[in-house]
Write a protein that holds these residues in place. Structure first.
Motif, short mmCIF file in Angstrom:
data_model
loop_
_atom_site.label_atom_id
_atom_site.label_comp_id
_atom_site.label_asym_id
_atom_site.label_seq_id
_atom_site.Cartn_x
_atom_site.Cartn_y
_atom_site.Cartn_z
N ASN A 129 59.30 23.93 21.71
CA ASN A 129 58.21 23.98 20.74
C ASN A 129 58.45 22.95 19.64
O ASN A 129 59.57 22.83 19.12
N GLY A 130 57.40 22.22 19.26
CA GLY A 130 57.52 21.24 18.19
C GLY A 130 58.06 19.90 18.62
O GLY A 130 58.38 19.05 17.78
N SER A 131 58.17 19.68 19.93
CA SER A 131 58.75 18.43 20.42
C SER A 131 57.74 17.28 20.49
O SER A 131 58.12 16.14 20.74
N GLY A 132 56.45 17.58 20.29
CA GLY A 132 55.44 16.52 20.30
C GLY A 132 54.57 16.49 21.54
O GLY A 132 53.75 15.57 21.71
N LYS A 133 54.68 17.49 22.40
CA LYS A 133 53.94 17.51 23.67
C LYS A 133 52.43 17.54 23.44
O LYS A 133 51.68 16.76 24.01
N SER A 134 51.98 18.48 22.60
CA SER A 134 50.55 18.63 22.37
C SER A 134 49.97 17.42 21.64
O SER A 134 48.85 16.98 21.93
N THR A 135 50.72 16.88 20.70
CA THR A 135 50.27 15.67 20.00
C THR A 135 50.10 14.52 20.98
O THR A 135 49.11 13.77 20.92
N LEU A 136 51.03 14.41 21.91
CA LEU A 136 50.95 13.36 22.93
C LEU A 136 49.69 13.52 23.77
O LEU A 136 48.96 12.55 24.01
N LEU A 137 49.40 14.75 24.20
CA LEU A 137 48.21 14.99 25.01
C LEU A 137 46.94 14.69 24.22
O LEU A 137 45.97 14.14 24.76
N GLN A 138 46.94 15.07 22.95
CA GLN A 138 45.75 14.82 22.12
C GLN A 138 45.50 13.32 21.95
O GLN A 138 44.35 12.88 21.91
N MET A 139 46.56 12.53 21.87
CA MET A 139 46.39 11.08 21.77
C MET A 139 45.86 10.50 23.08
O MET A 139 44.99 9.63 23.08
N VAL A 141 56.08 23.47 37.23
CA VAL A 141 56.39 22.04 37.29
C VAL A 141 57.01 21.69 38.64
O VAL A 141 56.62 20.72 39.29
N VAL A 142 57.99 22.49 39.07
CA VAL A 142 58.67 22.21 40.33
C VAL A 142 57.73 22.36 41.52
O VAL A 142 57.75 21.58 42.47
N ARG A 143 56.87 23.38 41.46
CA ARG A 143 56.01 23.68 42.60
C ARG A 143 54.82 22.73 42.72
O ARG A 143 54.44 22.35 43.82
N HIS A 144 54.24 22.33 41.58
CA HIS A 144 52.96 21.63 41.65
C HIS A 144 53.00 20.16 41.24
O HIS A 144 52.03 19.44 41.49
N CYS A 145 54.07 19.71 40.59
CA CYS A 145 54.09 18.35 40.06
C CYS A 145 54.79 17.36 41.00
O CYS A 145 55.71 17.72 41.73
N THR A 146 54.34 16.12 40.94
CA THR A 146 55.01 15.05 41.67
C THR A 146 55.98 14.30 40.77
O THR A 146 56.78 13.50 41.24
N ARG A 147 55.89 14.59 39.47
CA ARG A 147 56.72 13.89 38.48
C ARG A 147 56.76 14.73 37.21
O ARG A 147 55.84 15.50 36.94
N ALA A 148 57.83 14.61 36.43
CA ALA A 148 57.93 15.37 35.19
C ALA A 148 58.52 14.52 34.08
O ALA A 148 59.33 13.61 34.33
N LEU A 149 58.09 14.80 32.86
CA LEU A 149 58.61 14.14 31.66
C LEU A 149 59.28 15.19 30.80
O LEU A 149 58.80 16.32 30.69
N LEU A 150 60.38 14.82 30.15
CA LEU A 150 61.06 15.70 29.20
C LEU A 150 60.98 15.06 27.82
O LEU A 150 61.41 13.92 27.63
N VAL A 151 60.40 15.81 26.88
CA VAL A 151 60.17 15.30 25.53
C VAL A 151 60.93 16.16 24.54
O VAL A 151 60.95 17.39 24.66
N ASP A 152 61.55 15.50 23.56
CA ASP A 152 62.25 16.26 22.51
C ASP A 152 62.28 15.42 21.24
O ASP A 152 62.54 14.23 21.29
N GLY A 153 61.99 16.06 20.11
CA GLY A 153 62.01 15.35 18.84
C GLY A 153 61.03 14.20 18.79
O GLY A 153 61.26 13.22 18.09
#
Length: 224
Positions: A28-38, A176-188
């Motif tokens: 939580n607070g890592s910037g995921k939602s902000t990234l999607l909104q952009m 993520v494991v079941r449905h994604c072909t790729r994953a990103l890890l975001v922090d800070g």
């Protein structure tokens, strides 16, 4: 001055290809939602650039984009219009949207009377049924019941089979494991890793239980 500057997202660069299903993980607070909104265009970045190609539909905050005093069917028509559908296209898609939402006669009631589950059913139905080239989902599916989530991921598979791109934020490593072909890890606000879903999911779990400290972003990130 009663505030201080805070950079929610920085040092992030990546490219997503057509037909990819990309899951974004992070505490939580890592910037995921902000990234999607952009990416969706509801926020404008203060630096850098974002380029998208094709029709984009986004399900961000729960109920975002729905007028509380309008009925479900009025909101469906309005949302489809905002996404670029013509009046004949809206009327053609409306039965599919209503069938997918499956909220019965509540579709004729103001959405301010809806439960959170009904909100997400309607919002997802519109976003998924207007034939988007890019579909963005921000944790909203967590509100729906198991049956509706299964229905949503079945729709994901149909979209991907037709060459569409899906980006979604979730705390469910299983999804993520079941449905994604790729994953990103975001922090800070930074991109920590980009790769195979299972490997990214394991690293995210290690980070959450304290087995790993966030590292510097990978050198292989493609800036865009």
């Amino acid at each position: 001055k009663f505030y201080k500057d805070f950079r929610a997202v920085s040092e992030i660069g990546f490219q997503i290809r057509r037909g990819e299903v990309v899951g974004i993980l992070g505490r939580n607070g890592s910037g995921k939602s902000t990234l999607l909104q952009m990416i969706a265009g509801t926020l404008e970045p203060t630096s850098g650039s974002i380029t998208t190609n094709g029709r984009l539909a986004a399900l961000l905050e729960l109920g975002a984009g729905l007028g509380p005093d309008f009925s479900g069917i009025e909101n469906a028509r309005l949302s489809a219009s905002i996404l670029g559908l013509s009046e004949p296209e809206i009327e053609q898609k409306l039965p599919e949207i209503l069938a997918f939402a499956d909220i019965g006669d509540h579709i004729f009631q103001p959405v301010k009377t809806y439960s959170s589950g009904m909100y997400v059913r309607l919002a997802f139905a519109v976003a998924a049924c207007v034939d988007p080239d890019i579909l963005i989902i921000d944790e909203a599916l967590a509100v729906g019941d198991v049956k509706f989530q299964t229905k949503c991921f079945r729709r994901f598979e149909e979209l991907v089979a037709s060459g569409k791109t899906i980006i979604f934020v979730t705390h469910s490593v299983e999804q993520v494991v079941r449905h994604c072909t790729r994953a990103l890890l975001v922090d800070g606000g930074r991109l920590i890793d980009d790769g195979v879903p299972r490997e990214i999911a394991n690293r995210y779990l290690d980070m959450m239980v304290g087995a790993e400290s966030p590292s510097q972003p990978p050198n292989s990130v493609v800036q865009s």
